[in-house]
Design an enzyme around this catalytic site. Structure first.
Site, PDB file in Angstrom:
ATOM      1  N   ASP B 159       0.858  -1.190   0.000  1.00 22.38           N
ATOM      2  CA  ASP B 159       0.000   0.000   0.000  1.00 22.38           C
ATOM      3  C   ASP B 159       0.895   1.240   0.000  1.00 22.38           C
ATOM      4  OD1 ASP B 159      -1.768  -2.092   0.487  1.00 22.38           O
ATOM      5  OD2 ASP B 159      -3.036  -0.914   1.823  1.00 22.38           O
ATOM      6  N   LYS B 222      -6.884   3.314  -3.287  1.00 18.82           N
ATOM      7  CA  LYS B 222      -7.328   3.299  -1.898  1.00 18.82           C
ATOM      8  C   LYS B 222      -7.557   4.728  -1.452  1.00 18.82           C
ATOM      9  CE  LYS B 222      -5.283   1.938   2.578  1.00 18.82           C
ATOM     10  NZ  LYS B 222      -4.166   1.234   3.221  1.00 18.82           N
ATOM     11  N   LYS B 258     -10.307   0.244  -2.489  1.00 17.07           N
ATOM     12  CA  LYS B 258     -10.166  -0.008  -1.057  1.00 17.07           C
ATOM     13  C   LYS B 258     -10.418   1.254  -0.250  1.00 17.07           C
ATOM     14  CE  LYS B 258      -6.865  -1.370   2.540  1.00 17.07           C
ATOM     15  NZ  LYS B 258      -5.512  -1.829   2.874  1.00 17.07           N
TER      16      LYS B 258
END
Lengths: 752, 322
Positions: B159, B222, B258
């Site tokens: 991430d 995300k 996400k």
């Protein structure tokens, strides 16, 4: 651990991830119906009215067809009883200080808040609408409406001085409606001191529940009475003595027309279809559906429409998660529909249909959008502010949302133009619908049955020469003032005008249907230019006319003198006329304002827009002052006018025309002389006249109101009552300003 | 996977013109966000099934300064056994292999997590935040190195945070280049790009950053780090989901989504599921394309499941801590 409650289906749902039913219990709605033994009567004067020997109609769940209750149908005597109750209630309700009414409305709002579940389940149960819509939208807005109008009532003595409540209001509701539409009308009516008799269609329990909630509050049981009955009772209600106004209420929102610019057509249609595919339809009492159903009749209507569209070669796309059985109908996107004739039938798209059509330029979109007889509301979607505003100002509708749709707020006036009607709800405009200037005589509810609409003003009595004009003054101007110049009448005849001693004062041209047509055409040509002028520029022209009037004072005064007015009074009338022109010029510069509403970041603009071509039939009395007093506000607000001057002495208006000929753009103000009834008939039946003011006989007023129903133009008729034109209140009061323009609400949400 | 060369050409050519013209209508997005929360609810079995599904989307996360191997171990155990076995049995779901989608930790804790999961005998992926998380205000060189080290330690999902200054100053090409380098540094590992939407200034910027992150080869986009003042909100999510849909329409590639930060209640998680279902459709409702970054959400879901099964509200000690 307690016993397992889990059902067997979790495994399947885990894989499919489908939505399940979210039933909203309507037990309380049924329990309420049980309190009436499943038999609903009428609610009058704080009590249930269940007369014997009445027909009854079943109230059914529109989706299952299950009988929920039976509803008694009113007869004329029930209507009379309700009106009588409202009349009695009006006596005390209207004389209480506004604060008392405010308290009552606030209490009603609180009662609704406490019993909102009953209200929303009942409404959703009997109408089939999605409960979410009713619960989150209508019920909340109903409370806001009560609170807003309570505040208006509490400040009524100061803010609305010079106005008084009309009296008993008859409210007619259409076959399908939301109880919220009723609230938009009863809140302002009750706030200003009127009382209401609502005639609701058979089998509509929600208004009855509202009336019960209001009635049980105590001291004012008769202010809201609800009668359920067929449409045949409308004339009965309208002709009851004491009914001061009959208000109508629009039906539920139908389908929509969508105009998409060609350059983004494919992209927009793709997104629209994608989104439609996700819509869920189902039983209204399910908390997770987007749309309910509106019963079998609505289903038939839309089926016919879609079949017709398909037969004309239109593309029809239906999508969404919709139960297959009647009366459910999927959201439907129709495109490629050949341009329909703008007749009434085809202009309305039924729910739940959207008809999409492409356009090339914004200008074209505006022409298409304005080319329908409807004028309720529209939304504009554009990322370019300038373009969005251009369209927002140009659309001939009552409400425009920029980049939003369907927002409403009690403080924002909602109304329309063209065939969407000319009444207003909400905001200050909504209050005036139920007020009249203090001292105005009450409406007489009985219409004359002797008036023959077919022949009123049809024939013009022939006139013969009555000798030469005599007298000291110069020969009066002659002709019809149309398109900026004096013209000979189509009939090539003239009509003698006599002075107060019976001598011939002059001849005026005998105008007819063709001349009216020409005058309306000229006014239409002048309209865009005049409406586009700034208020300042319009004021300047009115001031110039005022100055010209003063220069012409001696001629005008001497003509008035020949009509039997004393010289002093005649001069005063000329001066007052000039003052009126100046006053309206100044007033119109301070109009329109910005509103701030809850639930919207950004302003709502309240615009005052001209009506269009305004027909004015002047009273016989005050041949100069009344003419100018009516002309000034009409022009100041940007209208162009076709005027029929005083029948007794049209010469003064013609004198003014001489100045208008030199000062005004052609067609701005047109003056047609001739037989009053005949000209009135021509104007009232003209479909392209946007509003009409009539100051004359009761019969003439009745004709004008009847004839104007053809295009639902707003009408202001004096019904034979004289007006004190020299008094400020009646000759130049706010009533004229209100009548001379219409309101448009322009919603401008902001955000980056 | 992607034909990177093609996308590069896309980006340098017509796409950069198109990106510069994008405008997101803020009021309209807000209205849609309001509607979607009010219009979709699930009850009873549907709720239970949806909640269990939500569990399989969770990236069970701990990102604290005081993380040590012991709490990482507990986290990993919870990831393997997210819901009490007897509750799953009651729902007849015990054989569905319900675990969370991944565990998400700081780079220094990747080793602990890999070890703990191995010990528990499962193949739940370990995700590591990287590139100077959460602010991204370190040198590009160390940011890239951070990715490589995390991958070496066994993280299979990375991430990354983007460089917000590039967005705020409109340097879209530079942003694209940086994310391309992240992509390269990830190797086989999945790249999840955190846009930190709370710090991008406008929804239009959110859309542009989403688009560029996808073009540069992200597997997921995300919303936030969970450390900004504004985290996963519905309006932002709608914009990102629309970008994902547009990217799919233009290229045929499905990119994952996400949301992270502030998703704490079971009810919230249901709203997120229905949001994705409404905007992208059922195809996106699988762990390969949808994750929820959360730490405390799981215990609330477990409480709701407990209530659904037993009809009682759980006491604090009825459920194991995570």
């Amino acid at each position: 651990m307690a016993a397992t409650r889990a059902g067997p289906r979790a495994r399947e749902i885990f894989t499919s991830l489908e939505y399940g039913p979210v039933p909203e219990s309507h037990a309380c709605a049924l329990a309420w119906l049980d309190t009436q033994d499943r038999c609903l009567g009428h609610y009058v004067n704080g009590k249930w009215l269940k007369p014997e020997h009445r027909n009854s109609v079943p109230c059914q769940d529109p989706i299952t067809g299950e009988n929920l209750a039976s509803c008694l149908q009113a007869q004329a005597e029930d209507v009379a009883a309700a009106v009588e109750a409202a009349r009695m209630a009006f006596r005390s309700w209207s004389v209480h200080p506004g604060v008392v009414r405010a308290q009552h409305l606030t209490r009603l709002a609180k009662v609704i808040q406490k019993h909102q579940r009953l209200l929303w389940t009942l409404e959703s149960l009997v109408t089939g609408r999605a409960v979410r819509e009713v619960r989150d939208g209508d019920v909340q807005l109903a409370q806001q409406l009560l609170h807003y109008h309570a505040i208006q009532a509490s400040t009524q003595e100061e803010a609305l001085a010079g106005w008084e409540p009309m009296g008993v209001i008859g409210l007619i509701l259409p076959p399908t409606f939301s109880f919220l539409e009723m609230m938009w009308r009863i809140c302002p009516a009750l706030a200003v001191g009127c009382t209401v008799v609502a005639l609701v269609p058979p089998a509509s329990p929600t208004p009855l529940l509202l009336a019960q909630l209001s009635g049980e509050l105590g001291p004012f049981p008769g202010i809201l009475n609800v009668i359920s009955g067929s449409a045949s009772l409308v004339p009965v209600l309208a002709s009851q003595p004491g009914i001061q106004k009959v208000a109508f209420c629009g039906a539920l929102e139908g389908g929509l027309r969508l105009l998409i610019q060609e350059s983004v057509w494919d992209e927009a249609m793709r997104r629209l279809q994608e989104r439609m595919g996700r819509l869920r339809s189902g039983r209204g009492l399910d908390g997770a559906v987007d749309m309910g159903a509106r019963g079998a009749a609505a289903c038939d209507l839309v089926q016919r429409f879609v079949r017709e569209a398909q037969s004309q070669g239109a593309q029809v796309l239906q999508a969404g998660d919709v139960p297959s059985e009647r009366p459910f109908y999927p959201p439907t996107l129709v495109s490629n529909l050949p341009p329909a004739s703008p007749s009434k039938g085809s202009s309305s798209v039924p729910w739940p249909v959207v008809v999409a059509s492409p356009f090339r330029t914004a200008k074209e979109a505006l022409l298409v959008a304005n080319g329908t007889p409807r004028g309720g509301s529209a939304s504009v979607w554009s990322e370019r502010l300038g373009q969005a505003l251009e369209l927002g100002y140009g659309l001939q509708v009552g409400t425009v949302w920029i980049n939003a749709h369907g927002l409403r707020d009690p403080s924002v006036p909602t109304g329309g133009c063209k065939e969407s009607g000319c009444s207003w709800h909400g905001g200050p405009d909504g209050l005036y619908e139920y007020l009249r200037p203090s001292g105005t005589p009450a409406r007489l509810s009985c219409l004359s049955k002797n008036l023959n609409y077919d022949t009123f003003g049809l024939a013009v009595p022939s006139t013969l020469p009555a000798g030469p004009e005599i007298g000291p003054s110069p020969a009066p101007p002659y002709g019809l003032f149309i398109g900026g110049r004096f013209q000979a009448p189509g009939a090539r005849s003239s009509k003698p005008i006599r002075d107060s001693s019976g001598n011939l004062h002059g001849y005026v041209a005998e105008g007819g249907a063709k001349d009216i047509r020409g005058a309306v055409e000229a006014a239409h040509q002048a309209f865009p230019g005049w409406a586009g002028q700034s208020p300042g520029a319009r004021a300047a022209l009115l001031w110039a006319l005022a100055a010209a009037l003063e220069r012409r004072k001696s001629t005008l005064a001497s003509r008035l003198e020949r009509q039997g007015v004393e010289l002093k009074a005649a001069e005063a009338e000329v001066e007052l006329s000039a003052r009126r022109l100046r006053a309206w010029g100044a007033r119109v510069q301070a109009q329109g304002h910005t509103l701030q509403v809850a639930g919207l970041r950004g302003p709502v603009l309240r615009l005052r827009e001209p009506l269009g071509v305004l027909a004015v039939v002047c009273p016989d009395e005050w041949p100069l002052l009344a003419f100018v007093s009516l002309l000034a506000p009409a022009l100041a607000y940007g209208n162009t006018v076709v005027t029929v001057p005083s029948a007794a002495c049209p010469l003064l208006a013609l004198e003014v025309c001489q100045d208008m000929a030199t000062l005004f753009p052609a067609g701005l103000a047109n003056v047609v002389t001739g037989d009053r009834d005949h000209l009135t008939r021509c104007l009232a039946l003209h479909q392209d006249v946007q509003a009409m003011w009539y100051f004359g006989s009761a019969q003439g007023s009745q004709f004008v109101e009847w004839a104007s129903a053809g295009n639902l133009k707003p009408v202001w008729a004096s019904r034979g009552c004289p007006r004190a034109w020299d008094q400020e209140a009646e000759g130049a009061g706010p009533e004229l300003g209100l009548r001379a323009a219409r309101t448009k609400a322009l919603w401008l949400p902001m955000g980056d | 996977m992607f034909a990177f060369a093609n996308l590069c050409m896309y980006f340098r050519g017509t796409y950069s013109v198109w990106i510069s013209k994008i405008q997101v209508n803020h009021p309209a997005v807000l209205r849609r966000a309001e509607q979607i929360q009010a219009r979709r609810t699930v009850k009873k079995e549907w709720q239970a099934a949806w909640l269990l599904k939500a569990v399989t989307f969770i990236d069970l996360t701990t990102l604290s300064g005081d993380d040590t191997s012991s709490n990482i171990q507990r986290l990993c155990y919870k990831a393997k056994y997210p819901i009490r076995e007897d509750l799953l049995k009651a729902l007849n779901m015990h054989d569905k292999g319900i675990t969370t989608a991944a565990v998400c930790v700081y780079p220094a804790r990747v080793c602990d997590a890999v070890k703990a999961l191995k010990a528990a005998g499962c193949n739940i992926p370990v995700a590591s935040v990287a590139t100077g998380f959460p602010a991204g205000q370190t040198h590009l060189k160390t940011r890239l190195e951070e990715i490589r080290l995390a991958v070496e330690d066994g993280a299979t999902e990375i991430d990354v945070v983007i460089n917000r200054s590039l967005v705020l100053t409109g340097q879209w090409e530079a942003l694209y280049d940086e994310i391309r380098q992240f992509r390269k540094a990830c190797g086989e590992a999945h790249l999840k790009t955190i846009l930190a939407t709370g710090e991008l200034g406008s929804l239009t910027n959110v859309y542009k950053a989403s688009m560029i992150a996808m073009m540069a080869g992200s597997d997921f986009i995300k919303t936030s780090t969970g450390k900004e003042t504004v985290n996963a909100t519905f309006p932002v999510a709608i914009v990102m989901l629309r970008a994902i849909r547009d990217f799919f329409w233009k290229t045929g590639n499905k990119i994952g989504f996400k949301p992270a930060g502030g998703i704490r209640s079971a009810k919230d998680s249901l709203a997120w599921l229905s949001l994705v279902k409404e905007e992208l459709g059922d195809e996106w409702l699988k762990p390969e394309l949808f994750r929820i970054g959360a730490s405390t959400l799981l215990s609330d879901i477990e409480r709701q499941i407990y209530h659904h099964v037993t009809g009682r509200y759980a006491a604090y000690h009825d459920l194991p801590m995570s």
